[in-house]
Design a protein around this motif. Sequence first.
Motif, PDB file in Angstrom:
ATOM      1  N   ASP A 136     -22.925  -3.543 -39.258  1.00  0.00           N
ATOM      2  CA  ASP A 136     -23.200  -4.140 -37.956  1.00  0.00           C
ATOM      3  C   ASP A 136     -24.693  -4.422 -37.848  1.00  0.00           C
ATOM      4  O   ASP A 136     -25.513  -3.741 -38.450  1.00  0.00           O
ATOM      5  CB  ASP A 136     -22.752  -3.222 -36.820  1.00  0.00           C
ATOM      6  N   LEU A 137     -25.026  -5.449 -37.045  1.00  0.00           N
ATOM      7  CA  LEU A 137     -26.418  -5.807 -36.810  1.00  0.00           C
ATOM      8  C   LEU A 137     -27.097  -4.793 -35.899  1.00  0.00           C
ATOM      9  O   LEU A 137     -28.314  -4.629 -35.938  1.00  0.00           O
ATOM     10  CB  LEU A 137     -26.422  -7.196 -36.140  1.00  0.00           C
ATOM     11  N   SER A 138     -26.324  -4.148 -35.067  1.00  0.00           N
ATOM     12  CA  SER A 138     -26.896  -3.282 -34.020  1.00  0.00           C
ATOM     13  C   SER A 138     -26.901  -1.813 -34.444  1.00  0.00           C
ATOM     14  O   SER A 138     -25.848  -1.212 -34.664  1.00  0.00           O
ATOM     15  CB  SER A 138     -26.071  -3.473 -32.732  1.00  0.00           C
ATOM     16  N   ALA A 154     -26.971  -4.298 -41.052  1.00  0.00           N
ATOM     17  CA  ALA A 154     -27.301  -5.500 -41.830  1.00  0.00           C
ATOM     18  C   ALA A 154     -26.733  -6.726 -41.141  1.00  0.00           C
ATOM     19  O   ALA A 154     -25.870  -6.626 -40.258  1.00  0.00           O
ATOM     20  CB  ALA A 154     -26.724  -5.387 -43.247  1.00  0.00           C
ATOM     21  N   ASP A 155     -27.241  -7.881 -41.584  1.00  0.00           N
ATOM     22  CA  ASP A 155     -26.765  -9.168 -41.092  1.00  0.00           C
ATOM     23  C   ASP A 155     -25.586  -9.617 -41.954  1.00  0.00           C
ATOM     24  O   ASP A 155     -25.681  -9.603 -43.186  1.00  0.00           O
ATOM     25  CB  ASP A 155     -27.927 -10.165 -41.195  1.00  0.00           C
ATOM     26  N   MET A 156     -24.514 -10.018 -41.317  1.00  0.00           N
ATOM     27  CA  MET A 156     -23.300 -10.389 -42.069  1.00  0.00           C
ATOM     28  C   MET A 156     -23.524 -11.573 -43.014  1.00  0.00           C
ATOM     29  O   MET A 156     -22.763 -11.776 -43.946  1.00  0.00           O
ATOM     30  CB  MET A 156     -22.141 -10.696 -41.110  1.00  0.00           C
ATOM     31  N   GLU A 157     -24.584 -12.367 -42.766  1.00  0.00           N
ATOM     32  CA  GLU A 157     -24.825 -13.512 -43.648  1.00  0.00           C
ATOM     33  C   GLU A 157     -25.690 -13.150 -44.850  1.00  0.00           C
ATOM     34  O   GLU A 157     -26.005 -14.019 -45.671  1.00  0.00           O
ATOM     35  CB  GLU A 157     -25.467 -14.652 -42.853  1.00  0.00           C
ATOM     36  N   CYS A 158     -26.101 -11.890 -44.937  1.00  0.00           N
ATOM     37  CA  CYS A 158     -26.935 -11.439 -46.060  1.00  0.00           C
ATOM     38  C   CYS A 158     -26.606  -9.962 -46.293  1.00  0.00           C
ATOM     39  O   CYS A 158     -27.310  -9.077 -45.821  1.00  0.00           O
ATOM     40  CB  CYS A 158     -28.402 -11.650 -45.691  1.00  0.00           C
ATOM     41  N   LEU A 159     -25.517  -9.711 -46.989  1.00  0.00           N
ATOM     42  CA  LEU A 159     -24.973  -8.356 -47.054  1.00  0.00           C
ATOM     43  C   LEU A 159     -25.637  -7.518 -48.152  1.00  0.00           C
ATOM     44  O   LEU A 159     -25.825  -8.004 -49.275  1.00  0.00           O
ATOM     45  CB  LEU A 159     -23.454  -8.438 -47.315  1.00  0.00           C
ATOM     46  N   TRP A 212     -20.543 -14.670 -34.537  1.00  0.00           N
ATOM     47  CA  TRP A 212     -21.983 -14.530 -34.312  1.00  0.00           C
ATOM     48  C   TRP A 212     -22.799 -15.042 -35.491  1.00  0.00           C
ATOM     49  O   TRP A 212     -24.038 -15.042 -35.437  1.00  0.00           O
ATOM     50  CB  TRP A 212     -22.333 -13.059 -34.014  1.00  0.00           C
ATOM     51  N   ALA A 213     -22.161 -15.485 -36.546  1.00  0.00           N
ATOM     52  CA  ALA A 213     -22.905 -16.032 -37.690  1.00  0.00           C
ATOM     53  C   ALA A 213     -23.561 -17.355 -37.303  1.00  0.00           C
ATOM     54  O   ALA A 213     -23.006 -18.120 -36.514  1.00  0.00           O
ATOM     55  CB  ALA A 213     -21.960 -16.253 -38.867  1.00  0.00           C
ATOM     56  N   GLU A 224     -21.033 -15.846 -48.496  1.00  0.00           N
ATOM     57  CA  GLU A 224     -21.535 -14.490 -48.699  1.00  0.00           C
ATOM     58  C   GLU A 224     -20.363 -13.489 -48.798  1.00  0.00           C
ATOM     59  O   GLU A 224     -20.378 -12.576 -49.629  1.00  0.00           O
ATOM     60  CB  GLU A 224     -22.477 -14.121 -47.536  1.00  0.00           C
ATOM     61  N   LEU A 225     -19.348 -13.708 -47.984  1.00  0.00           N
ATOM     62  CA  LEU A 225     -18.182 -12.806 -48.034  1.00  0.00           C
ATOM     63  C   LEU A 225     -17.437 -12.996 -49.359  1.00  0.00           C
ATOM     64  O   LEU A 225     -16.975 -12.030 -49.962  1.00  0.00           O
ATOM     65  CB  LEU A 225     -17.254 -13.067 -46.850  1.00  0.00           C
TER      66      LEU A 225
END
Length: 269
Positions: free
Chosen positions: A82-84, A108-113, A131-132, A141-142
């Motif tokens: 999660d980002l938060s 972490a940011d889901m677009e850069c795992l 939210w991406a 990325e996934l």
Amino acid sequence: MSLPAPQLATAPLSKQLIRRRFDKASQSYQAHNSVQQRIAQALLTMMAGQAQSYQVLLDLGCGPGPDWHQLTRHCQQYIGIDLSAAMLNEHHSRQGNANGHPSWLLQADMECLPLPTDSVDTLYSSMAMQWADSRQRLGEELKRVLKPGANAFISVPLQGSLQPLADIRQAIDNQPQVNPQPQLQDWLDDLSIAGWTIQAVEQRCFIEYFADIKALLHSIKGVGAGANQAAPLTRATLQTLNEKYEQHRTELGLPLKYEVGLLQMRPSS
Ligand SMILES: C[S@@+](CC[C@H](N)C(=O)[O-])C[C@H]1O[C@@H](n2cnc3c(N)ncnc32)[C@H](O)[C@@H]1O
């Protein structure tokens, strides 16, 4: 369970704002997430019909981990991202010592795992991938972190969500009370360009009812789902919003609609 150091040094400003929004909502989230829970149940049902056990499961945009108990019944290792940080702290404190279940929580940011290539057996993501910044980049990325042949189960809000609130506010002062959402076809197109094969797809409508407009707005704020940019509601705007929303009242209360896409997919070979 451990919380590695944050990896956000290069996150763009808008993500910092999103992160702050969800940090703020972390304490109230579980008191307001009843519709998110109904959506998660629909996704878990879709998942249960496909496979019974997984080795490494990634819960992307896991929030305070409302689905952790159900997910860890079926996997040997759970990774929540999660980002938060505040959401992850809630997740961590609610799970206690995790009953010895190997669970990792990563900010972490889901677009850069921060995960190796081909390391995840199953992706689960409920009401977070919207939210991406780029659906296609997220899809790529996934695909990178999922093993070939892995399964992914996702739910995303679609155009028509948070109605009639969005239309009423727009008509009053042309402000976006909520973030615009794409159509299901936009997700299908971008995920397919990113190298995913869609195996099952369903669009469903979930409706939540509220006693009054304040409770309705409070619930949106409580789960961190308000618009990224909207002028604050003045007293006069709130009054007009209330009058116009009352015209939509049913015997169950004031309705708030969520259009949701439920997808099962695999990395294309
Ligand atoms: C609506 S909550 C969903 C939480 C949980 N999956 C559920 O179903 O209740 C969305 C979550 O996505 C997270 N999120 C938003 N943008 C993100 C990003 N770029 N990377 C990782 N997580 C993100 C938020 O912090 C928030 O916890």
